[in-house]
Scaffold this motif. Structure first.
Motif, short mmCIF file in Angstrom:
data_model
loop_
_atom_site.label_atom_id
_atom_site.label_comp_id
_atom_site.label_asym_id
_atom_site.label_seq_id
_atom_site.Cartn_x
_atom_site.Cartn_y
_atom_site.Cartn_z
N HIS A 4 0.83 -1.21 0.00
CA HIS A 4 0.00 0.00 0.00
C HIS A 4 0.87 1.26 0.00
O HIS A 4 0.56 2.23 -0.70
N SER A 5 1.96 1.23 0.77
CA SER A 5 2.87 2.39 0.82
C SER A 5 3.53 2.65 -0.52
O SER A 5 3.65 3.80 -0.95
N VAL A 6 3.97 1.59 -1.18
CA VAL A 6 4.60 1.74 -2.49
C VAL A 6 3.59 2.28 -3.50
O VAL A 6 3.88 3.19 -4.28
N ALA A 7 2.36 1.76 -3.47
CA ALA A 7 1.31 2.24 -4.38
C ALA A 7 1.03 3.72 -4.16
O ALA A 7 0.89 4.49 -5.12
N ALA A 8 0.97 4.14 -2.88
CA ALA A 8 0.72 5.54 -2.58
C ALA A 8 1.86 6.42 -3.08
O ALA A 8 1.63 7.50 -3.65
N ALA A 9 3.11 5.97 -2.91
CA ALA A 9 4.26 6.73 -3.39
C ALA A 9 4.23 6.85 -4.92
O ALA A 9 4.52 7.92 -5.47
N LEU A 10 3.85 5.78 -5.60
CA LEU A 10 3.76 5.82 -7.06
C LEU A 10 2.68 6.80 -7.51
O LEU A 10 2.86 7.53 -8.48
N ASN A 11 1.56 6.82 -6.80
CA ASN A 11 0.50 7.79 -7.11
C ASN A 11 1.00 9.22 -6.93
O ASN A 11 0.69 10.09 -7.75
N SER A 48 -3.27 0.31 -11.79
CA SER A 48 -4.30 -0.55 -11.20
C SER A 48 -3.65 -1.31 -10.05
O SER A 48 -2.55 -1.83 -10.19
N PHE A 49 -4.33 -1.35 -8.91
CA PHE A 49 -3.84 -2.05 -7.73
C PHE A 49 -4.39 -3.46 -7.73
O PHE A 49 -5.58 -3.67 -7.96
N MET A 56 0.90 -3.94 -8.74
CA MET A 56 0.55 -2.68 -9.39
C MET A 56 0.84 -2.83 -10.87
O MET A 56 1.88 -3.39 -11.22
N ALA A 57 -0.06 -2.34 -11.72
CA ALA A 57 0.15 -2.52 -13.15
C ALA A 57 -0.48 -1.40 -13.95
O ALA A 57 -1.48 -0.80 -13.55
N GLN A 58 0.14 -1.15 -15.09
CA GLN A 58 -0.43 -0.30 -16.14
C GLN A 58 -0.64 -1.22 -17.34
O GLN A 58 0.26 -1.38 -18.17
N PRO A 59 -1.81 -1.86 -17.40
CA PRO A 59 -2.04 -2.84 -18.47
C PRO A 59 -1.81 -2.28 -19.87
O PRO A 59 -1.30 -2.97 -20.75
N GLU A 60 -2.18 -1.01 -20.08
CA GLU A 60 -2.05 -0.42 -21.41
C GLU A 60 -0.60 -0.29 -21.85
O GLU A 60 -0.30 -0.32 -23.04
N THR A 61 0.33 -0.17 -20.89
CA THR A 61 1.76 -0.08 -21.24
C THR A 61 2.50 -1.39 -20.98
O THR A 61 3.70 -1.49 -21.22
N LYS A 62 1.77 -2.38 -20.45
CA LYS A 62 2.34 -3.69 -20.10
C LYS A 62 3.50 -3.55 -19.12
O LYS A 62 4.52 -4.20 -19.23
N ALA A 117 4.48 -3.49 -14.94
CA ALA A 117 3.98 -3.91 -13.63
C ALA A 117 5.09 -3.82 -12.59
O ALA A 117 6.27 -3.87 -12.91
N ILE A 118 4.67 -3.69 -11.34
CA ILE A 118 5.59 -3.66 -10.21
C ILE A 118 5.10 -4.67 -9.19
O ILE A 118 3.92 -4.68 -8.82
N GLU A 119 5.99 -5.53 -8.75
CA GLU A 119 5.71 -6.48 -7.69
C GLU A 119 6.49 -6.06 -6.46
O GLU A 119 7.68 -5.74 -6.55
N VAL A 120 5.84 -6.03 -5.32
CA VAL A 120 6.49 -5.68 -4.06
C VAL A 120 6.67 -6.96 -3.26
O VAL A 120 5.68 -7.53 -2.78
N ASP A 121 7.89 -7.42 -3.16
CA ASP A 121 8.17 -8.68 -2.46
C ASP A 121 8.85 -8.39 -1.14
O ASP A 121 10.07 -8.33 -1.04
N GLY A 122 8.05 -8.20 -0.11
CA GLY A 122 8.56 -7.96 1.24
C GLY A 122 8.94 -9.27 1.91
O GLY A 122 9.01 -10.33 1.26
N PRO A 123 9.17 -9.23 3.21
CA PRO A 123 9.65 -10.41 3.95
C PRO A 123 8.74 -11.63 3.86
O PRO A 123 9.22 -12.76 3.92
N SER A 124 7.43 -11.43 3.70
CA SER A 124 6.52 -12.59 3.67
C SER A 124 6.68 -13.43 2.41
O SER A 124 6.12 -14.53 2.33
N HIS A 125 7.42 -12.95 1.43
CA HIS A 125 7.63 -13.70 0.19
C HIS A 125 8.82 -14.64 0.26
O HIS A 125 9.15 -15.29 -0.72
N TYR A 126 9.47 -14.70 1.41
CA TYR A 126 10.70 -15.49 1.53
C TYR A 126 10.66 -16.43 2.73
O TYR A 126 9.96 -16.19 3.70
N LEU A 127 11.43 -17.50 2.63
CA LEU A 127 11.56 -18.47 3.72
C LEU A 127 12.95 -18.33 4.33
O LEU A 127 13.93 -18.14 3.60
N LYS A 128 13.03 -18.44 5.63
CA LYS A 128 14.33 -18.43 6.31
C LYS A 128 14.80 -19.86 6.45
O LYS A 128 14.03 -20.73 6.86
N CYS A 129 16.06 -20.10 6.14
CA CYS A 129 16.58 -21.47 6.17
C CYS A 129 17.84 -21.56 7.03
O CYS A 129 18.94 -21.31 6.54
#
Length: 89
Positions: free
Chosen positions: A27-34, A41-42, A54-60, A62-74
């Protein structure tokens, strides 16, 4: 070639069955982009069923925000992508 091609449709069905759960970071990244004028599009869903943060379909574009929940600690090693994140990449 996709190594799990024989179960690709089942994997995609399972992937699409989960509702997006945007993080505060996303949400913070989306707000900063705005604020800088990057209108988007969110949680945009592609025709294939993938959810893009977040994406601009007409320009193809997109931005993916991969914070800590996207990773596993090993065991003290470098974190690795979890299955859902790896599937999208």
């Amino acid at each position: 070639k996709f190594p799990l091609a024989h179960v690709q449709s089942e994997l995609l069905t399972a992937f699409k069955s989960q509702e997006p759960a945007p993080s505060q970071l996303q949400h913070s990244v989306a707000a900063a982009l705005n604020r800088i004028g990057w209108n988007h599009s969110f949680e945009y869903e592609t025709p294939e069923g993938f959810s893009l943060d977040m994406a601009q379909p007409e320009t193809k574009c997109a931005i993916e925000v991969d914070g800590p929940s996207h990773y596993l600690k090993c065991n003290g090693r470098r974190p690795t992508e979890n299955g859902r994140t790896k599937f999208k990449s």
